[in-house]
Scaffold this motif. Structure first.
Motif, short mmCIF file in Angstrom:
data_model
loop_
_atom_site.label_atom_id
_atom_site.label_comp_id
_atom_site.label_asym_id
_atom_site.label_seq_id
_atom_site.Cartn_x
_atom_site.Cartn_y
_atom_site.Cartn_z
N ALA A 117 0.82 -1.21 0.00
CA ALA A 117 0.00 0.00 0.00
C ALA A 117 0.86 1.26 0.00
O ALA A 117 0.39 2.33 -0.42
CB ALA A 117 -0.94 0.00 1.20
N GLN A 123 -2.39 -7.69 -6.60
CA GLN A 123 -3.67 -7.14 -6.16
C GLN A 123 -3.85 -7.34 -4.65
O GLN A 123 -4.34 -6.45 -3.94
CB GLN A 123 -4.81 -7.81 -6.92
N ALA A 124 -3.41 -8.49 -4.16
CA ALA A 124 -3.53 -8.77 -2.73
C ALA A 124 -2.52 -7.98 -1.91
O ALA A 124 -2.86 -7.44 -0.84
CB ALA A 124 -3.34 -10.27 -2.49
N ARG A 138 -1.22 -5.13 -2.38
CA ARG A 138 -1.49 -3.70 -2.32
C ARG A 138 -2.43 -3.31 -1.18
O ARG A 138 -2.59 -2.14 -0.88
CB ARG A 138 -2.10 -3.22 -3.65
N ARG A 139 -3.03 -4.29 -0.54
CA ARG A 139 -4.05 -4.01 0.49
C ARG A 139 -3.45 -3.60 1.82
O ARG A 139 -4.16 -3.05 2.68
CB ARG A 139 -4.94 -5.23 0.68
N GLN A 140 -2.16 -3.89 2.05
CA GLN A 140 -1.53 -3.60 3.34
C GLN A 140 -0.18 -2.91 3.11
O GLN A 140 0.45 -3.12 2.07
CB GLN A 140 -1.31 -4.88 4.15
#
Length: 407
Positions: free
Chosen positions: A252, A303-304, A306-308
């Motif tokens: 992120a 995609q995963a 980028r969430r944290q």
């Protein structure tokens, strides 16, 4: 001196990086390394700045950081090898040494009577290591060779950089002179092997090392990929040609390195990333499958991730023993608690700067620990002590050599 090689003496006639790097490893390991430099000018890298080492008053010295990185622990003497008197000094030193290290162009020392056949006459047990761009034979033998061009010729730049078709695509040079450094390390191992052979048989020998040979040799798995498949490897950015996922991935707030090395680690990563369905999918369950499905899989992983933020991923993945790491700049490297705990920066007293910090040798010996007491020497710092102590010259003889411009 401390270290496992205190019984060895090395005569270092090399300049720039590959040879000096090898000489510094010998010095770190405790050998007496005598660096021979040109009077007044010295090693070219002394002037490869800025930055330069600052003296006690904050003014630039004549020692560039580039020089400092590869000459710790040595003794510097100045000798004009174009003069017969200087050539005689080198022969006298070679008679006292175990190893001669040089990186002159092919035949460059023969005209001074300082090539291997000549020095073998004064010391039959001498180990003489020659480092050149292309080796002692072949159609390129007489060409000059420097690291950047060797990275290109030897294939490394074809493997390094952004892939074709993506923004910023094109070949890239590695950020440090790896062809020089690896040649230096191969030189160390070759010379130590020759020392062992000499100690068993009494026989010295000549070692021929080329930057291009070295670069080709350490293409490693990429070279073998080509030789095995016939397919020419291409640039893949931070990705690995044989392992997936093994590359920089976005978080992120930036990027971090994800280095999944086996299927179990992949399953653990997927559990943390909320990708359990991918871990169970036969299309991704094995590394072989993941390499084949790279183009489909990597976007799902990115995609995963980028969430944290990166710190979250590093903590979670490290706790699960999934290899990962930050992408540090050098300020972050030297502030890293592991780097600090391992004492990777060492400090030596310096005659004009007060002290100088360098990066220690990574080898840690249990019985012969290394010491770092001698800073990279100032030009000619040890001329008097070496000529008087090792060769038995009188102070008057050394002074005469100085007056005549020989040293």
């Amino acid at each position: 001196m401390a270290g496992p090689l205190t019984h060895l003496k090395v005569l270092d006639l090399s300049r720039i990086l590959a040879g000096p790097w090898a000489g510094q490893v010998f010095a770190d390991f405790g050998a007496e390394v005598i660096k021979v430099e040109r009077p007044e000018k010295g090693d070219d890298t002394r002037h490869w700045g800025p930055p330069y080492l600052k003296d006690k008053h904050g003014q630039d010295t004549q020692e560039a950081a580039y020089y400092l990185c590869a000459n710790r622990g040595k003794k510097s003497i100045t000798v004009d090898i174009t003069r017969p008197e200087g050539q005689q000094l080198i022969r006298e030193l070679a008679a006292k040494c175990d190893v001669v290290l040089e990186n002159y162009k092919v035949g460059g020392l023969k005209k001074y009577g300082l090539d291997y056949p000549a020095l073998r006459q004064v010391n039959p047990k001498i180990i003489y290591c020659s480092i050149t761009g292309f080796g002692q034979n072949g159609p390129y033998a007489n060409r000059a060779g420097y690291d950047a061009m060797i990275q290109g010729m030897g294939g490394l730049m074809s493997l390094t950089g952004v892939p074709e078709g993506e923004p910023g695509a094109g070949p890239q040079k590695v950020g440090v002179a790896v062809a020089d450094l690896m040649t230096g390390m191969y030189a160390v191992s070759a010379m130590l092997a020759a020392v062992i052979h000499r100690d068993r048989t009494g026989e010295g020998q000549h070692i021929d090392l080329a930057l291009l040979d070295t670069q080709v040799a350490w293409l490693a798995n990429q070279a073998q990929n080509y030789l095995t498949s016939g397919n020419v490897p291409q640039r893949q950015g931070t990705a690995h040609p044989n392992i997936v996922p093994y590359q920089a991935v976005p978080a992120a707030d930036g990027y971090f390195m994800l280095a999944v090395g086996n299927d179990t680690q992949f399953q653990k990563f997927c559990a943390i990333a909320g990708l359990a369905e991918i871990a169970a999918d036969p299309a991704y369950a094995t590394n072989n499958a993941r390499v084949q499905a790279r183009q489909q899989l990597v976007p799902l992983i990115e995609q995963a991730t980028r969430r944290q933020p990166a710190a979250w991923w590093l903590e979670q993945l490290s706790n699960a023993h999934v290899p990962c790491g930050p992408i540090n700049d050098l300020a972050q490297v030297f502030a890293d608690p592991q780097v600090e705990a391992r004492g990777m920066v060492v400090e030596q007293p310096h005659p004009s700067a007060g002290h100088v910090r360098t990066v220690r040798n990574p080898a840690c010996f249990s019985e012969t620990p290394l010491e770092y007491t001698q800073a990279p020497p100032v030009l000619g710092e040890h001329t008097d002590s070496v000529l008087e102590g090792l060769l038995g010259k009188s102070a008057e003889e050394v002074n005469t050599l100085k007056v005549e411009g020989v040293v």
